[in-house]
Structures are given as C-alpha cells and as structure tokens.
Design a protein around this motif. Structure first.
Motif, short mmCIF file in Angstrom:
data_model
loop_
_atom_site.label_atom_id
_atom_site.label_comp_id
_atom_site.label_asym_id
_atom_site.label_seq_id
_atom_site.Cartn_x
_atom_site.Cartn_y
_atom_site.Cartn_z
N MET A 122 -1.47 -1.83 0.62
CA MET A 122 -1.80 -1.76 2.03
C MET A 122 -1.49 -3.33 2.49
O MET A 122 -1.20 -3.48 4.12
N ALA A 123 -1.82 -4.20 2.18
CA ALA A 123 -1.08 -5.60 2.35
C ALA A 123 0.26 -5.49 2.23
O ALA A 123 1.39 -6.31 3.33
N TYR A 124 0.99 -5.67 0.92
CA TYR A 124 1.93 -5.85 1.38
C TYR A 124 3.20 -5.09 0.24
O TYR A 124 4.29 -5.49 0.15
N GLY A 125 2.93 -3.63 0.07
CA GLY A 125 3.38 -2.84 0.14
C GLY A 125 3.43 -2.22 -1.96
O GLY A 125 2.90 -3.43 -2.24
N CYS A 126 4.75 -1.36 -1.42
CA CYS A 126 5.10 -1.62 -3.49
C CYS A 126 5.80 -2.94 -3.66
O CYS A 126 6.76 -3.30 -3.92
N PRO A 127 5.03 -3.87 -4.65
CA PRO A 127 5.77 -4.96 -5.20
C PRO A 127 7.93 -4.57 -5.60
O PRO A 127 8.24 -5.15 -5.17
N LEU A 171 3.93 3.84 4.28
CA LEU A 171 3.30 4.35 4.82
C LEU A 171 1.52 3.66 5.05
O LEU A 171 0.96 3.40 6.33
N ALA A 172 1.40 3.58 3.62
CA ALA A 172 0.46 2.67 3.67
C ALA A 172 -0.19 1.80 3.88
O ALA A 172 -1.52 0.75 4.78
N THR A 173 0.80 0.27 4.26
CA THR A 173 1.36 -0.48 4.57
C THR A 173 1.38 -0.46 5.98
O THR A 173 0.66 -1.81 6.57
N ALA A 174 1.70 0.38 6.63
CA ALA A 174 2.07 0.48 7.54
C ALA A 174 1.14 0.81 8.70
O ALA A 174 0.48 0.36 9.90
N PHE A 175 0.29 1.98 7.75
CA PHE A 175 -1.11 2.74 8.40
C PHE A 175 -2.35 1.77 8.41
O PHE A 175 -3.90 1.85 9.15
N ARG A 176 -2.33 1.23 7.27
CA ARG A 176 -3.64 0.35 7.00
C ARG A 176 -4.83 1.57 6.76
O ARG A 176 -5.91 1.26 6.75
N ASP A 177 -4.23 2.79 6.59
CA ASP A 177 -5.25 4.24 5.81
C ASP A 177 -5.39 4.39 4.62
O ASP A 177 -4.78 5.11 4.15
N GLU A 178 -6.61 3.82 4.28
CA GLU A 178 -7.37 3.95 2.47
C GLU A 178 -7.19 5.87 2.62
O GLU A 178 -6.81 6.65 1.90
N THR A 179 -7.77 6.53 3.29
CA THR A 179 -7.99 7.27 3.11
C THR A 179 -6.85 9.06 3.48
O THR A 179 -6.71 9.63 2.67
N PHE A 180 -5.58 8.15 3.72
CA PHE A 180 -4.49 8.49 3.77
C PHE A 180 -3.77 8.76 2.22
O PHE A 180 -3.43 9.29 1.21
N ILE A 181 -3.92 7.35 1.47
CA ILE A 181 -3.27 7.36 0.73
C ILE A 181 -3.93 8.28 -0.44
O ILE A 181 -3.89 8.78 -1.47
N ARG A 182 -5.71 8.39 -0.32
CA ARG A 182 -6.66 8.80 -1.31
C ARG A 182 -5.78 10.74 -1.17
O ARG A 182 -5.74 11.52 -1.92
N ARG A 183 -5.80 11.39 0.57
CA ARG A 183 -5.21 12.66 0.58
C ARG A 183 -3.94 13.03 -0.66
O ARG A 183 -3.65 13.59 -0.83
N GLU A 184 -2.91 12.26 -0.32
CA GLU A 184 -1.91 11.91 -0.58
C GLU A 184 -2.05 12.05 -2.26
O GLU A 184 -1.18 12.62 -3.10
N VAL A 185 -2.31 11.40 -2.88
CA VAL A 185 -2.82 10.62 -4.60
C VAL A 185 -3.40 12.39 -4.90
O VAL A 185 -2.85 13.14 -5.98
#
Lengths: 199, 199
Positions: free
Chosen positions: B94-99, B159-173
């Motif tokens: 969420m802070a830096y994206g994927c390395p 998108l996680a980096t742009a929105f910083r939305d943890e529930t989005f990550i969990r839903r997509e996972v």
DNA sequence: AGAAAATTAGGACAGTTGCCCTAATCGTAC
DNA sequence: GTACGATTAGGGCAACTGTCCTAATTTTCT
C-alpha cells in the motif's frame, strides 16, 4: 493554444514516457521551444506543473468517458470500450505502462503531496464503470465489479510493459470480455456475498 | 555480512521505497554508514549497483519459492502461498507497490539496459507458477494461467497503492482463491481454446 | 506614435548528481 | 615489527537540478 497549455501537455507526455522526477524543467522547456529561464514566468515550481498535468489528465479522461457514453447505446458496450483501451494503446503501454498507474506509483514512492490527486484519476474511471454496472442491474456489487475490472487492466499493463507480449494482452482482453458477458447475464447477487463468488 | 552485500541490500530497500533514479550514491552510503567517496571502491557505476540489486532479488525470490515448495504438500497450497503475499506484504504494498512491477516500470521508462534483467524476476514467478499448474494437470494452459495470476497480483498491488484500501486487497485475494479452486477441479481444456473460456 | 503590460532570453544561485583520485588507515601474514 | 594488500575518508570534478532575478523584447491598448 497558449503557452501554459503547451507546457502542460508537453509535461504530460514527458511525465508519462520518462517519469515525473526524472523530467527536468530544461527537458520540458526544450520540448516546447522555450528558454529555460522564461519557464519561471509560467510555472513557479515543479509541483505546480504536476498539478497542471493532473488537471489536464482529469479533463482529458472526462472527455474520453463522455465520448464513450455518447458513442455507445448500452452500458455493456461502454464497458467494452474501457476494456479495449488496452488494445488501442498497446504500443505505448508496452513501452511505458499505464499513465495513471505509473504516476500513482511514482508519487507514492516520493510520498508526494499530489499522490491523492493522481489517485483521483482512478476514481474517475472507477465511478464511471460503477455507473455502467448499476445500469446493468448490478447495484449491489457495482463498486466491487468496477474495481475488479480496473485491477485487471492495471495488471495487464504492468505485465505487458515487462514482457512486451502483445498476444498476452489480447488473451487477457478476451478474458475480460468473457468475464463481462458472464456478469451481464447473471442476476445481481444478494448483499454481503459480493466478493469471492461474483468477481 | 561484507560491505558489498550491505550496500546491495540497502540499495534494494531504497530502490523499492523511493525508486531507482531518485536514490543517490549519497543516500545509500549514508544508509550503510559509509563515506560517499569510499563508495567507488565497491561499485564503480550506478548500473553496477542496480545489477547487484537485481541479482540479490533473484536470489531472495528463489529462496522464497523454494521455501514454499518445501513447506507445502500440494501444488494448490503452493499457489495459495503466492496469492497470500498480497496479504502478508500489504502494508509495504500500500505504501510502495510491488517491488518487481514498480522497478520494471521505472526501468522501462528510463529505457535502461537492465530492464530485461528486472523482467526476469517476473519470469521466475511465472515459471514456478506454471510448474504448479502443470502438477495440477493443466499442462495445456499452465503458462496462460500463471500469467493470469501474476497479472491479478500486479493489478491488486497497483490499485492498493493508489487507494490504500485493505478491504479491497482482501476481497480480491479471496476472489483469486476462488478462481484457483474453480481451476483445480476443472478438467484441462483442449488445446487452442485456452484463452477466454478458461481464464 | 507612445505608454503599459505581457512575455521573452540569459544568466546567476546554491545545492546535488555520478564519478574519480589521493592519501591515510586498517588487518593480516611473514 | 614490518611490509602489504584491503579498505577507508575526504575532497574535487564538470554537469545538472529547481529556483529566481533582471534586462530586453514583443504585444496590446489608447
């Protein structure tokens, strides 16, 4: 076109093709045919240019979304327009990635004040897509569906840049179209079960 | 740990958190506690540091993939380990994206000679995933399936980096896990019809 | 035509960049 | 203990950065 707009659209292109931080005043000035010194007259700081670029991109995106809205009869057709930018812009995407995604990532790393402004570009697409899904009768999960589609277009962009593989793009675009078809015919799911089953 | 490796892992972190171009010799030197001048003794050019960082990342990735292979009994479980890095590393993402994704994109924009070397990191994941899908009996479309999964993890990161939305990550996972389940039980499709139906 | 305003070029500024050199210090082997 | 290779700090290099100033030029208005 006045000089200020010329600078903004030159910066827009350079920020996309080279990156925000790596692009200098001198680069933009040369691109517009201005002397380096005169630059200060139009933009006092680099942040100011970035703001202008983001504003320009927001305006251009709005125009594009409006055009899709006007050109297409059905919401499904409009969503298909969104999916197809991956094909239309494939050459630039394979070279530089997605303009929105790459800018958001760079600004996040720089912890730049404008990072939320840049993310608003994503919101623009997201809300537009959600409205189309609503029109398709998917009110309960319109947000989740639009974010899912946005996510896929971002993922395709990133991998397309790394691998420069056009068949990969076309295959994933096809998959997105099939995904869309499946979610058009489907009935809207009950609330609270949005996530894993439907997406 | 010898100084050279210390430098490489400091650069690794800084390149991820700030970006390659924006990170200077001075930044890395300060991070390791070295004088700026002495730096030249260990690395002659910035490209050389980048090579070392990419080599380090490749080694670390190999180690991680081997660990997943050792820890898990089934291929499906291994793929689930891959999907779950999005959860495990969510704060940094969420802070830096994927390395990998962000480095590949930056090097693409810079048109850097090492851009293909960085893309090899993706290939590492892709081939490992493809091997797991093969073990699941999906020989015909193992490559397409692994690229699809890689694509989704990249999209979620951006998108996680742009929105910083943890529930989005969990839903997509969750959605990725359901997608995986569906493709485990399914029979392998006939060749030539890989794309739209199966992914 | 002449005054006022808008826009220009050129250069100065302090700071930073990647890169390179040299002289000093360190640890180790004889 | 002394010689030697490994490692260090410090500083210098030209080029570039974002920013700012000034003096000239152009455009606009009366």
């Amino acid at each position: 076109m006045d000089t200020r707009n010329q600078i903004a659209s030159a910066a827009d292109r350079l920020f996309y093709e080279r990156g925000y931080d790596v692009t200098s005043f001198a680069d933009i000035a040369e691109c517009v045919g201005l002397s380096r010194g005169n630059f200060y007259y139009h933009f006092k700081t680099k942040d100011e240019i970035l703001s202008a670029v983001i504003a320009l991109r927001i305006a251009n995106t709005r125009r594009m979304l409006d055009a899709w809205e006007a050109e297409s009869e059905t919401p499904a057709e409009r969503i298909r327009s969104f999916i197809n930018i991956l094909i239309v812009n494939r050459t630039k995407i394979m070279a530089y990635g997605c303009p929105v995604g790459s800018l958001c990532n760079e600004l996040a790393k720089l912890d730049h004040v404008a990072k939320t402004d840049a993310a608003a570009l994503f919101t623009l697409f997201q809300e537009w897509l959600a409205r189309q899904f609503c029109a398709l009768g998917r009110e309960t999960d319109a947000d989740a569906l639009s974010l899912h589609l946005l996510m896929r277009s971002q993922g395709v962009s990133t991998l397309a840049t790394a691998f420069r593989d056009e068949t990969f793009i076309r295959r994933e675009v096809d998959a997105m179209h099939t995904w869309l078809e499946a979610h058009i015919s489907e009935r809207s799911p009950p609330a609270q079960s949005v996530s894993s089953q439907t997406v």
